[in-house]
Design a protein around this motif. Structure first.
Motif, PDB file in Angstrom:
ATOM      1  N   VAL A   1       0.823  -1.210   0.000  1.00 37.63           N
ATOM      2  CA  VAL A   1       0.000   0.000   0.000  1.00 37.63           C
ATOM      3  C   VAL A   1       0.854   1.256   0.000  1.00 37.63           C
ATOM      4  CG1 VAL A   1      -1.875   1.237   1.127  1.00 37.63           C
ATOM      5  CG2 VAL A   1      -1.742  -1.252   1.345  1.00 37.63           C
ATOM      6  N   ALA A   2       0.656   2.088  -1.010  1.00 35.62           N
ATOM      7  CA  ALA A   2       1.199   3.441  -1.014  1.00 35.62           C
ATOM      8  C   ALA A   2       0.049   4.394  -0.747  1.00 35.62           C
ATOM      9  CB  ALA A   2       1.848   3.754  -2.358  1.00 35.62           C
ATOM     10  N   PHE A   3       0.265   5.364   0.111  1.00 37.92           N
ATOM     11  CA  PHE A   3      -0.790   6.333   0.402  1.00 37.92           C
ATOM     12  C   PHE A   3      -0.219   7.733   0.355  1.00 37.92           C
ATOM     13  CE2 PHE A   3       1.068   5.337   4.521  1.00 37.92           C
ATOM     14  CZ  PHE A   3       1.184   6.577   5.139  1.00 37.92           C
ATOM     15  N   THR A   4      -1.057   8.683  -0.035  1.00 37.03           N
ATOM     16  CA  THR A   4      -0.632  10.075  -0.078  1.00 37.03           C
ATOM     17  C   THR A   4      -1.184  10.829   1.127  1.00 37.03           C
ATOM     18  OG1 THR A   4      -2.504  10.971  -1.351  1.00 37.03           O
ATOM     19  CG2 THR A   4      -0.676   9.974  -2.599  1.00 37.03           C
ATOM     20  N   TYR A   5      -0.496  11.899   1.456  1.00 38.86           N
ATOM     21  CA  TYR A   5      -0.943  12.772   2.548  1.00 38.86           C
ATOM     22  C   TYR A   5      -0.385  14.161   2.290  1.00 38.86           C
ATOM     23  CZ  TYR A   5       3.798  12.366   4.404  1.00 38.86           C
ATOM     24  OH  TYR A   5       5.167  12.420   4.545  1.00 38.86           O
ATOM     25  N   VAL A   6      -0.938  15.147   2.984  1.00 38.59           N
ATOM     26  CA  VAL A   6      -0.458  16.526   2.857  1.00 38.59           C
ATOM     27  C   VAL A   6       0.130  17.015   4.171  1.00 38.59           C
ATOM     28  CG1 VAL A   6      -1.089  18.908   2.315  1.00 38.59           C
ATOM     29  CG2 VAL A   6      -2.113  17.041   1.020  1.00 38.59           C
ATOM     30  N   THR A   7      -0.666  16.974   5.239  1.00 37.36           N
ATOM     31  CA  THR A   7      -0.209  17.520   6.516  1.00 37.36           C
ATOM     32  C   THR A   7      -0.091  16.470   7.621  1.00 37.36           C
ATOM     33  OG1 THR A   7      -2.486  18.083   7.147  1.00 37.36           O
ATOM     34  CG2 THR A   7      -1.205  19.784   6.016  1.00 37.36           C
ATOM     35  N   SER A   8      -0.617  15.268   7.396  1.00 34.99           N
ATOM     36  CA  SER A   8      -0.658  14.258   8.471  1.00 34.99           C
ATOM     37  C   SER A   8       0.659  13.489   8.564  1.00 34.99           C
ATOM     38  CB  SER A   8      -1.820  13.292   8.234  1.00 34.99           C
ATOM     39  OG  SER A   8      -3.051  13.979   8.175  1.00 34.99           O
ATOM     40  N   THR A   9       1.738  14.221   8.784  1.00 37.08           N
ATOM     41  CA  THR A   9       3.070  13.620   8.783  1.00 37.08           C
ATOM     42  C   THR A   9       3.240  12.601   9.904  1.00 37.08           C
ATOM     43  OG1 THR A   9       3.950  15.675   7.847  1.00 37.08           O
ATOM     44  CG2 THR A   9       5.535  14.125   8.821  1.00 37.08           C
ATOM     45  N   GLU A  10       2.794  12.937  11.101  1.00 44.73           N
ATOM     46  CA  GLU A  10       2.945  12.027  12.235  1.00 44.73           C
ATOM     47  C   GLU A  10       2.150  10.747  12.021  1.00 44.73           C
ATOM     48  OE1 GLU A  10       2.177  11.955  17.083  1.00 44.73           O
ATOM     49  OE2 GLU A  10       2.249  13.862  15.998  1.00 44.73           O
ATOM     50  N   GLU A  11       0.908  10.892  11.555  1.00 43.10           N
ATOM     51  CA  GLU A  11       0.073   9.709  11.303  1.00 43.10           C
ATOM     52  C   GLU A  11       0.678   8.832  10.207  1.00 43.10           C
ATOM     53  OE1 GLU A  11      -0.969  12.849  11.439  1.00 43.10           O
ATOM     54  OE2 GLU A  11      -2.953  13.033  12.389  1.00 43.10           O
ATOM     55  N   ALA A  12       1.248   9.470   9.193  1.00 44.51           N
ATOM     56  CA  ALA A  12       1.878   8.715   8.105  1.00 44.51           C
ATOM     57  C   ALA A  12       3.048   7.891   8.637  1.00 44.51           C
ATOM     58  CB  ALA A  12       2.354   9.667   7.009  1.00 44.51           C
ATOM     59  N   GLY A  13       3.851   8.499   9.485  1.00 45.45           N
ATOM     60  CA  GLY A  13       4.978   7.785  10.068  1.00 45.45           C
ATOM     61  C   GLY A  13       4.536   6.608  10.915  1.00 45.45           C
ATOM     62  N   THR A  14       3.466   6.778  11.658  1.00 46.99           N
ATOM     63  CA  THR A  14       2.949   5.688  12.487  1.00 46.99           C
ATOM     64  C   THR A  14       2.492   4.517  11.634  1.00 46.99           C
ATOM     65  OG1 THR A  14       2.241   7.227  14.222  1.00 46.99           O
ATOM     66  CG2 THR A  14       1.199   5.052  14.187  1.00 46.99           C
ATOM     67  N   LEU A  15       1.785   4.794  10.542  1.00 45.37           N
ATOM     68  CA  LEU A  15       1.337   3.722   9.654  1.00 45.37           C
ATOM     69  C   LEU A  15       2.525   2.956   9.083  1.00 45.37           C
ATOM     70  CD1 LEU A  15      -1.573   5.410   7.651  1.00 45.37           C
ATOM     71  CD2 LEU A  15      -1.771   3.398   9.107  1.00 45.37           C
ATOM     72  N   GLU A  16       3.544   3.669   8.665  1.00 43.96           N
ATOM     73  CA  GLU A  16       4.722   3.005   8.110  1.00 43.96           C
ATOM     74  C   GLU A  16       5.408   2.135   9.159  1.00 43.96           C
ATOM     75  OE1 GLU A  16       6.355   5.723   4.503  1.00 43.96           O
ATOM     76  OE2 GLU A  16       6.845   6.417   6.515  1.00 43.96           O
ATOM     77  N   ARG A  17       5.560   2.647  10.345  1.00 47.30           N
ATOM     78  CA  ARG A  17       6.221   1.868  11.409  1.00 47.30           C
ATOM     79  C   ARG A  17       5.437   0.622  11.777  1.00 47.30           C
ATOM     80  NH1 ARG A  17       7.193   7.111  13.251  1.00 47.30           N
ATOM     81  NH2 ARG A  17       5.413   7.024  14.667  1.00 47.30           N
TER      82      ARG A  17
END
Length: 255
Positions: free
Chosen positions: A36-52
């Motif tokens: 899964v690749a996902f895009t985001y604009v401002t949700s940097t912290e949430e994006a990092g959590t999903l990746e981890r």
């Protein structure tokens, strides 16, 4: 989240996939074997959590910061997704939002055009890039995000939002006709009141309570309710469904 769906070997791209419904769908696809690749604009912290949470010895989930209203940024996002995981098999065009409430007579042209860009143009650009890859393979699935507002006109001050989501609903049916002969399915989801940051920002507690009281199932939906519907539409279980829009609103759409 259930593990009833099998997406091993599939590449999924989710726009606006770091929070709310998008994040729930990112987790659902990844939990069911997809890359899964996902895009985001401002949700940097949430994006990092999903990746981890999903990336161990092998990368399975990747966040890509991208403005989905900009063709160059969209192309870059698809390029990064395909470089990491291969051609996109499933697109969930989820990016969008209300922006602000405004009565029609008070709505500026700037807000109107921004609503079109965020909700409709972002969907068009993502679908166009996905289809350029899917059409030569004669395979692929698109799931687009509409809204209950497309059918009931939305809440107070949301006519600009409802109009764009209504356009998405029509676009789903038009694309289904266009690419169906190539073996590509196009469907949509139209959530009602889902307990996310969207309603934390744009709805009052009193308004949410009143909506729940009008809803036959007497509760708000969850992001996972929508994610399960997206997975179904993207799965082989829905292999003869195209041009459909699932209303996920606890029965509110009947009233």
């Amino acid at each position: 989240m259930s593990s009833e769906f099998q997406f091993a070997g599939k590449t999924v791209l989710i726009t606006g996939g770091a929070s709310g419904i998008g994040a729930a769908t990112t987790r659902a696809f990844a939990s069911n074997g997809a890359k899964v690749a996902f895009t985001y604009v401002t949700s940097t912290e949430e994006a990092g959590t999903l990746e981890r949470n999903f990336n161990g010895s092998e990368r399975q989930v990747m966040g890509i910061k991208a403005d989905m209203t900009d063709p160059v940024s969209v192309a870059d996002a698809f390029g990064k997704a395909e470089e990491a995981f291969g051609p996109v098999d499933i697109l969930f065009a989820n990016a969008g939002g209300l922006l602000k409430r405004s009565r029609c007579v008070d709505t500026s042209l700037e807000l109107w055009q921004e609503a079109i860009a965020v909700n409709l143009t972002s969907t068009f650009l993502a679908c166009q890039l996905a289809l350029r890859s899917m059409e030569p393979r004669k395979s692929g699935t698109l799931v687009l995000m509409s809204s209950l507002a497309a059918f009931d006109g939305g809440g107070p001050g949301a006519s600009h939002y409802a109009a764009t989501k209504g356009a998405v609903a029509t676009y789903i049916r038009a694309l289904a006709k266009e690419v169906g002969p190539l073996g590509i399915r196009v469907n949509g989801v139209a959530p009602g009141l889902i307990g996310t940051r969207f309603h934390d920002v744009f709805s009052t507690p009193e308004g949410r309570k009143a909506t729940v009281e009008r809803t036959p199932l007497r509760r708000e939906g969850t992001p996972e309710d929508v994610a399960e519907a997206v997975l179904f539409l993207a799965s082989e279980r829905a292999s003869y469904l195209s041009g459909e829009i699932l209303q996920i609103n606890g029965g509110l759409g009947m009233i």
